[in-house]
Design a protein around this motif. Structure first.
Motif, PDB file in Angstrom:
ATOM      1  N   ALA A  41       0.942  -1.172   0.070  1.00  0.00           N
ATOM      2  CA  ALA A  41      -0.031   0.028   0.084  1.00  0.00           C
ATOM      3  C   ALA A  41       0.768   1.223   0.100  1.00  0.00           C
ATOM      4  O   ALA A  41       0.414   2.265  -0.442  1.00  0.00           O
ATOM      5  CB  ALA A  41      -1.042   0.142   1.324  1.00  0.00           C
ATOM      6  N   ILE A  44       1.432   2.294  -3.736  1.00  0.00           N
ATOM      7  CA  ILE A  44       0.339   2.402  -4.724  1.00  0.00           C
ATOM      8  C   ILE A  44       0.324   3.366  -5.650  1.00  0.00           C
ATOM      9  O   ILE A  44       0.460   4.495  -5.266  1.00  0.00           O
ATOM     10  CB  ILE A  44      -1.009   2.205  -3.879  1.00  0.00           C
ATOM     11  CG1 ILE A  44      -1.228   0.900  -3.320  1.00  0.00           C
ATOM     12  CG2 ILE A  44      -2.103   2.505  -4.960  1.00  0.00           C
ATOM     13  CD1 ILE A  44      -2.418   0.480  -2.630  1.00  0.00           C
ATOM     14  N   ASP A  45       0.026   2.972  -6.851  1.00  0.00           N
ATOM     15  CA  ASP A  45      -0.204   4.048  -7.876  1.00  0.00           C
ATOM     16  C   ASP A  45      -1.746   4.070  -8.261  1.00  0.00           C
ATOM     17  O   ASP A  45      -2.280   3.002  -8.442  1.00  0.00           O
ATOM     18  CB  ASP A  45       0.249   3.606  -9.372  1.00  0.00           C
ATOM     19  CG  ASP A  45       0.047   4.493 -10.300  1.00  0.00           C
ATOM     20  OD1 ASP A  45      -1.074   4.999 -10.376  1.00  0.00           O
ATOM     21  OD2 ASP A  45       0.923   4.636 -11.443  1.00  0.00           O
ATOM     22  N   CYS A  46      -2.387   5.247  -7.780  1.00  0.00           N
ATOM     23  CA  CYS A  46      -3.732   5.311  -7.586  1.00  0.00           C
ATOM     24  C   CYS A  46      -4.433   4.765  -9.012  1.00  0.00           C
ATOM     25  O   CYS A  46      -5.396   4.120  -9.131  1.00  0.00           O
ATOM     26  CB  CYS A  46      -4.369   6.567  -7.149  1.00  0.00           C
ATOM     27  SG  CYS A  46      -4.077   6.768  -5.508  1.00  0.00           S
ATOM     28  N   SER A  47      -4.064   5.278 -10.087  1.00  0.00           N
ATOM     29  CA  SER A  47      -4.510   4.924 -11.460  1.00  0.00           C
ATOM     30  C   SER A  47      -4.411   3.403 -11.775  1.00  0.00           C
ATOM     31  O   SER A  47      -5.253   3.057 -12.346  1.00  0.00           O
ATOM     32  CB  SER A  47      -3.703   5.634 -12.555  1.00  0.00           C
ATOM     33  OG  SER A  47      -3.861   7.122 -12.489  1.00  0.00           O
ATOM     34  N   LEU A  49      -4.214   1.027  -9.400  1.00  0.00           N
ATOM     35  CA  LEU A  49      -5.009   0.420  -8.639  1.00  0.00           C
ATOM     36  C   LEU A  49      -6.245   0.274  -8.978  1.00  0.00           C
ATOM     37  O   LEU A  49      -7.211  -0.468  -9.006  1.00  0.00           O
ATOM     38  CB  LEU A  49      -4.887   0.859  -7.202  1.00  0.00           C
ATOM     39  CG  LEU A  49      -5.708   0.454  -6.002  1.00  0.00           C
ATOM     40  CD1 LEU A  49      -5.500  -0.930  -5.800  1.00  0.00           C
ATOM     41  CD2 LEU A  49      -5.795   1.256  -4.874  1.00  0.00           C
ATOM     42  N   HIS A  50      -7.019   1.648  -9.405  1.00  0.00           N
ATOM     43  CA  HIS A  50      -8.319   1.712 -10.033  1.00  0.00           C
ATOM     44  C   HIS A  50      -8.346   0.809 -11.351  1.00  0.00           C
ATOM     45  O   HIS A  50      -9.559  -0.068 -11.537  1.00  0.00           O
ATOM     46  CB  HIS A  50      -8.467   3.182 -10.429  1.00  0.00           C
ATOM     47  CG  HIS A  50     -10.031   3.376 -10.833  1.00  0.00           C
ATOM     48  ND1 HIS A  50     -10.243   3.948 -12.105  1.00  0.00           N
ATOM     49  CD2 HIS A  50     -10.969   3.102 -10.256  1.00  0.00           C
ATOM     50  CE1 HIS A  50     -11.593   3.996 -12.132  1.00  0.00           C
ATOM     51  NE2 HIS A  50     -12.164   3.600 -11.078  1.00  0.00           N
TER      52      HIS A  50
END
Length: 83
Positions: A41, A44-47, A49-50
């Motif tokens: 965590a 994490i790369d939010c894009s 992860l999404h």
């Protein structure tokens, strides 16, 4: 999941079971990248992860569709045989 109602027809045909097994394998494959991201965590790369989450939900939807379709078909057949 072998039977919808004991003593009646099977919940899924062999073809339906093969489809479900393939969809489940795809879901398990989609879980791996998502799990890896959650396990790390702090990196994490939010894009990413999404995108991994959306892929996971798409695969889950396929499994859900196959399960629900099998149940609906059996309920329809049960309704017709009861008439």
């Amino acid at each position: 999941m072998d039977e919808l109602v004991p003593g009646t027809q099977r919940c899924m045909t062999p073809d339906e079971r093969r489809e479900l097994q393939a969809a489940w394998a795809d879901l398990r494959t989609a879980i791996q990248p998502f799990t890896g991201m959650v396990d790390h965590a702090d990196e994490i790369d939010c894009s990413a992860l999404h995108a991994a989450f959306l892929s996971l939900t798409d695969e889950f939807d396929k499994v859900e569709h196959l399960v629900m379709q099998a149940q609906q078909i059996r309920q329809l057949h049960a309704g017709h045989s009861g008439e």
